[in-house]
Enzyme design. Structure first.
Site: not given
Ligand code: 6LW
Length: 499
Positions: A14, A174
């Site tokens: 991420d 997301e």
């Protein structure tokens, strides 16, 4: 120049990146590991060095007894008005919060909570306004991106949370990030879930609240159609313009092993791809919207060389920067000096979702040789290849009475077995692990003799078997003793080898 992906290897998922002054900064999620949120610095986008973590105090992040792969999810780093901000979700407490610092090499603030749910929070600053977005589900059950404006001093919401986009219909919308580029607002996000269907999508509009028009050729980046290609699961990205005006996407991905029934055990890593903005103001990634292992790029000068650290020792690493603990450690059980580590067992073992005496480095590549001289004084002291409490291979010296054994214990789900053991004459031995894509091999060197304790497959430590969001961490640990004496670890060397 030519550079190779991944740009940061091992379990660093991420990625979020910002630029400040003449440098770049990158953060990654850390889940139940402590300190939280590894922080890297770079001069050229290709070479990254870790300079610290954002969450270095227990008061900043609640990790006690949280489940593996709970805790700190995807983060976002931004620089505004001389100040750095990092926002993330503690998924175990379902709380979005941020911390800030004016000194990137120093400590970060206490957490400031934001009362908006979902995961993957992110900031967009414009003038005096701070926009805060995260994912969520709207009242009709649709995947959505929610946004509000906050007071950046207090975290207080100044506007209600509003849905600004529904994505393109893929599952798990997301990692929303908003950017203003040439008077248009670009909203980039991920869909498809963080596994083999992962992808990056985007839309653009005239205001931070939209309406947003999706790019017609979404996904703009995915490797989901590259069957058999090593790099898979690319998604969750950050768009950034370098100091010379070129655009890039940093994103996560993983390196799979095997062609048909694939697995990956090193976790999700950081990849970099060039971005081109076209005359119509839409952008594309790379040459065909996929991520490649080797990228040739004209606009980084040939004088920039990608340099990879191939050896990690007690001397060339820093305990509080390169190493990590499981949840919040009991520091009384650790004596970490420049050339030596001493660990004392506690009542907590590697099989518990708690904080055993454990200190680790991420496994960064497939081909690695790890060795460490261990003196066992109490219980069990060794090296673990650790995915989670139910999936780890432990290689250790064990003392019971006056008998010393070298053991290899495989923990795969509910199956926990000492697979091989050998009685040795001394309480000091060198433990050596060698690995390639498929296997780890274990050897003990004691009294000048090499004892082979066989091998174990990497597959059973993979995300496909263990689940979760992390990757293998090479841990030095102590357990199962009387919790009185320390065990000694010396001459740790972890060397990555060419394939
Ligand atoms: C993260 C989400 C994701 O918060 O996985 O790949 C979650 N994307 O954006 C955990 O890393």
């Amino acid at each position: 120049m030519k550079f190779r992906n991944p740009i940061v290897k091992g379990f660093y998922p991420d990625p979020s990146v910002c630029k400040a002054n003449d440098k770049y900064y990158l953060v990654c999620s850390s889940f139940h590991y402590y300190p939280g949120v590894p922080l890297f610095e770079s001069d050229d986008l290709v070479n990254w060095r870790q300079i610290g973590h954002c969450l270095t105090r227990q008061s900043q992040v609640y990790l006690e007894n949280i489940e593996s792969s709970g805790g700190v999810f995807a983060c976002n780093i931004r620089y505004d008005n001389g100040r750095f901000y990092m926002t993330t979700t503690n998924n175990s407490t379902q709380q979005n919060f941020y911390v800030w610092t004016d000194d990137i090499y120093g400590e970060w603030s206490e957490p400031i909570n934001v009362d908006q749910g979902g995961i993957d929070p992110s900031f967009y600053f414009e003038g005096n306004s701070t926009y805060f977005m995260s994912n969520g589900i709207d009242e009709n059950g649709r995947n959505s991106i929610f946004q509000c404006e906050i007071d950046i001093e207090t975290g207080e919401k100044l506007t209600p949370s509003r849905v600004i986009w529904h994505g393109t219909g893929g599952r798990y919308l997301e990692s929303p990030h908003l950017y203003k580029i040439n008077d248009l607002y670009y909203l980039m996000a991920a869909e498809g879930g963080t596994e083999y269907g992962h992808m990056i999508i985007y839309a653009r509009g005239d205001s931070p609240y939209g309406p947003f028009e999706a790019y017609l050729n979404n996904p703009v980046l995915t490797n989901r159609n590259l069957g058999g290609y090593e790099i898979q699961g690319v998604g969750h990205g950050e768009l950034i313009q370098d100091h010379h005006g070129n655009w890039w996407i940093f994103h996560l991905g993983f390196r799979q092993i095997g062609r048909w029934i694939m697995h990956h055990h090193l976790g999700r890593e950081v990849f970099l791809m060039p971005v081109t903005f076209h005359q119509d103001k839409w952008f594309t990634v790379g040459s065909d919207g996929t991520t490649q292992d080797e990228v040739e790029i004209m606009h980084i000068p040939n004088t920039t060389k990608q340099i990879e650290q191939t050896q990690y020792t007690f001397h060339n690493t820093k305990w509080d920067i390169d190493w990590c603990y499981l949840r919040y450690p009991d520091k009384a059980n650790y004596i970490a000096q420049e050339s030596e580590l001493k660990l004392r067992s506690s009542l907590i073992t590697l099989d518990m979702a708690n904080s055993p005496t454990f200190i680790g480095l991420r496994q960064r590549d497939f081909h690695v040789e790890i060795s460490c001289e261990i003196r066992v004084n109490d219980g069990e002291a060794g090296i673990t290849l650790y995915m989670d409490e139910n999936h780890h291979y432990d290689f250790a010296l064990r003392k019971s009475g006056n008998t010393i054994e070298a053991i290899k214990r495989l923990n795969i789900g509910d199956i926990k077995s000492i697979h091989k053991q050998s009685i040795i004459n001394s309480n000091i031995a060198t433990l050596k692990i060698t690995s390639n894509h498929e296997t780890y091999s274990f050897q003990v060197i004691s009294d000048g003799k090499v004892i082979d304790l066989g091998f174990a497959q990497t597959r059973y430590l993979s995300s496909e078997v263990a689940g979760g969001f992390t990757g293998v961490v090479i841990g030095l640990y102590a357990q199962d003793g009387t919790c009185s004496e320390f065990n000694d670890f010396n001459d740790f060397i972890c060397t990555y080898l060419d394939e």
